[in-house]
Design an enzyme around this catalytic site. Structure first.
Site, PDB file in Angstrom:
ATOM      1  N   PHE A 166       1.001  -1.258  -0.146  1.00  0.00           N
ATOM      2  CA  PHE A 166       0.194  -0.190  -0.246  1.00  0.00           C
ATOM      3  C   PHE A 166       0.970   0.841   0.368  1.00  0.00           C
ATOM      4  O   PHE A 166       1.487   1.605   0.957  1.00  0.00           O
ATOM      5  CB  PHE A 166      -0.890  -0.049   0.981  1.00  0.00           C
ATOM      6  N   ASP A 251       9.476   2.621   1.880  1.00  0.00           N
ATOM      7  CA  ASP A 251       8.253   3.818   2.389  1.00  0.00           C
ATOM      8  C   ASP A 251       8.297   4.029   3.770  1.00  0.00           C
ATOM      9  O   ASP A 251       7.339   2.322   4.303  1.00  0.00           O
ATOM     10  CB  ASP A 251       6.947   3.832   1.485  1.00  0.00           C
ATOM     11  N   LYS A 280       2.417  11.154   6.977  1.00  0.00           N
ATOM     12  CA  LYS A 280       1.137  10.814   8.604  1.00  0.00           C
ATOM     13  C   LYS A 280       2.161  11.425   9.446  1.00  0.00           C
ATOM     14  O   LYS A 280       1.518  12.539   9.974  1.00  0.00           O
ATOM     15  CB  LYS A 280       1.132   8.939   8.828  1.00  0.00           C
TER      16      LYS A 280
HETATM   17  C1  LIG Z   1      -1.059   6.014   4.134  1.00  0.00           C
HETATM   18  C2  LIG Z   1       0.130   5.427   3.223  1.00  0.00           C
HETATM   19  C3  LIG Z   1       0.451   6.341   2.107  1.00  0.00           C
HETATM   20  C4  LIG Z   1      -0.383   7.196   2.035  1.00  0.00           C
HETATM   21  O1  LIG Z   1      -0.516   8.575   2.729  1.00  0.00           O
HETATM   22  P1  LIG Z   1      -1.204   9.381   2.327  1.00  0.00           P
HETATM   23  O2  LIG Z   1      -1.125  10.684   3.251  1.00  0.00           O
HETATM   24  O3  LIG Z   1      -2.576   8.814   2.837  1.00  0.00           O
HETATM   25  O4  LIG Z   1      -1.100   9.844   1.025  1.00  0.00           O
HETATM   26  C5  LIG Z   1       1.633   6.145   1.843  1.00  0.00           C
HETATM   27  N1  LIG Z   1       2.227   4.864   2.115  1.00  0.00           N
HETATM   28  C6  LIG Z   1       2.450   3.924   3.142  1.00  0.00           C
HETATM   29  C7  LIG Z   1       3.181   2.530   3.321  1.00  0.00           C
HETATM   30  C8  LIG Z   1       0.676   4.567   3.945  1.00  0.00           C
HETATM   31  O5  LIG Z   1       0.866   3.887   5.033  1.00  0.00           O
END
Ligand SMILES: *Cc1c(COP(=O)(O)O)cnc(C)c1O
Length: 425
Positions: A166, A251, A280
């Site tokens: 994700f 990520d 986040k």
């Molecule tokens: C939440 C998330 C994203 C996307 O972040 P947004 O601020 O919702 O665009 C990307 N990578 C990971 C691992 C995430 O948990």
């Protein structure tokens, strides 16, 4: 649960609240939910709770019912709701300067970049707003690096990603999602990605060739249900990418910034990626802030005019993120996550075979696979909510627990008791 009435956590309502109907009467949760269903796109299926105020680990709904927040905005609220140091930083910056665009310099940006360099051990920051934008930016940087530095033929660069990933919701990012719900109806998709099984080094090795720009992975897959790779996987990705002259992009948008008991989840294997994606919790639950932090020689492929964002690096965001970095500097929150993680795990272990099929946990972060015999993930989330605990299901039968790192041991113990009652009762 008794702690929901803990006087210490009582929050007072601001005088002026925007929850009234045009006529002036306060609107109930049920009315607000109905109005949301009419006026908003249905791209979410929220639990039926309408939160009006919050402090620390606690939220309060329109009717004054209190809940312990065990989701923390998908880890955007690692420091709890309205952490005093973060609210203060935001207030102070609101009174000084909020936006300049990058057409001009602002006096908050340098400190933000220095803080991120110190936190990650990397050199250069590209500030953006949302997580998906950080991912998009990382992809653009990796491709450009592949063409300009590695010598991949024009438009041939590939990026290796993992099954179950994700990374956000933009068209390019869903192009390499393996979740049909995230993709269906959104094509045509962006080419240039190769999907391999997660936690499988041999599959990465087989997928790497002379077109490989980067391997992009989550050190722990959050949305997939807190899927933790075997020890050695992250070090293996580092070794394979280095050996093939390709980039390792981690990520850490959900796994980073204290959640797993370390500043970054890659630190569990003493690995430094070439690019780290943050988001986040970087915005302290106050403003959207994301960043690509990377090696200077890689980041330097971006030159003026080639990439940007109007709000990226705005002084309000930089000031809040700077305060977040300040909280992480002492290591206190990382230690709390590690310690409280052992408490959480000790509480979950006895549930296996009693309503829980299995669980995965690292730091203050757990994915619990609910036995379908006792209900769906959604049903369990609703039962937890009825007992004053907010958590959300992911992928049908998994409940993710990710309380604020500021949660007290007593609150966590109470939360574990509620989970235990709910899954065994
Ligand atoms: C939440 C998330 C994203 C996307 O972040 P947004 O601020 O919702 O665009 C990307 N990578 C990971 C691992 C995430 O948990």
């Amino acid at each position: 649960m008794t702690t929901t009435t803990n006087a210490q956590n009582t929050v007072t309502a601001p005088a002026d609240r925007n929850t009234t109907a045009p006529g002036g009467a306060p609107r109930s949760s049920a009315e607000l939910i109905r109005a949301e269903e009419t006026g908003l796109a249905h791209n979410y299926h929220p639990l039926p709770v309408v939160i009006a105020r919050a402090e620390g680990s606690w939220v309060e709904d329109v009717e004054g019912r209190r809940y312990l927040d065990m989701l923390s905005g998908y880890s955007a609220l690692n420091f709890g709701h309205r952490h005093p140091a973060l609210v203060r930083a935001a207030h102070e910056q609101l009174d000084l300067l909020t936006l300049t665009s990058r057409a001009f310099h602002n006096d908050r940006l340098a400190g933000f970049a220095e803080g991120l360099a110190e936190l990650t051990g990397l050199d250069v920051t590209l500030p953006m707003n949302t997580g998906a934008e950080a991912v998009e930016s990382g992809i653009k940087i990796a491709r450009k690096w592949a063409y300009e530095v590695k010598g991949v033929p024009r438009d041939q660069a590939t990026i290796i990603v993992a099954d179950g990933n994700f990374h956000g919701r933009t068209t390019t990012v869903v192009s390499f999602s393996t979740d049909p719900t995230a993709r269906e109806g959104f094509g045509p998709f962006t080419p240039g990605f190769r999907v391999v099984p997660y936690n499988d080094l041999a599959a990465i090795e087989a997928a790497i060739d002379e077109t490989t720009a980067a391997v992009l992975i989550e050190p722990i897959q959050g949305e997939a249900g807190v899927v933790i790779p075997d020890d050695g996987y992250l070090a293996g990705v580092r070794q394979l990418t280095r050996a093939s002259n390709s980039l390792f992009i981690a990520d850490e948008i959900q796994s980073g910034l204290g959640r797993t008991g370390r500043t970054l989840a890659v630190e569990h294997e003493n690995v430094t990626p070439d690019l780290v994606l943050l988001g986040k919790a970087l915005g302290g639950g106050i403003v959207p802030v994301s960043a690509v932090v990377g090696r200077r020689d890689v980041m330097s492929v971006l030159r003026p005019g080639e990439h940007g964002s109007t709000f990226g690096g705005n002084p309000l965001a930089a000031a809040v993120a700077d305060a977040v970095i300040g909280l992480l500097r002492t290591g206190e929150f990382q230690e709390r996550a590690a310690h409280l993680g052992t408490v959480l795990e000790a509480g979950l272990r006895p549930l296996v075979g009693k309503g829980v099929l299995r669980y995965r946990a690292r730091g203050l972060w757990a994915g619990i696979d609910i036995d379908p015999a006792i209900g769906t993930g959604r049903e369990i989330s609703e039962r937890l909510m009825a007992r004053g605990l907010l958590a959300k299901d992911t992928h049908g039968s998994t409940i993710r627990l990710a309380p604020p790192l500021t949660i007290t041991e007593e609150e966590l113990t109470d939360a574990i008791a509620v989970v235990t009652e709910t899954v065994t009762g």
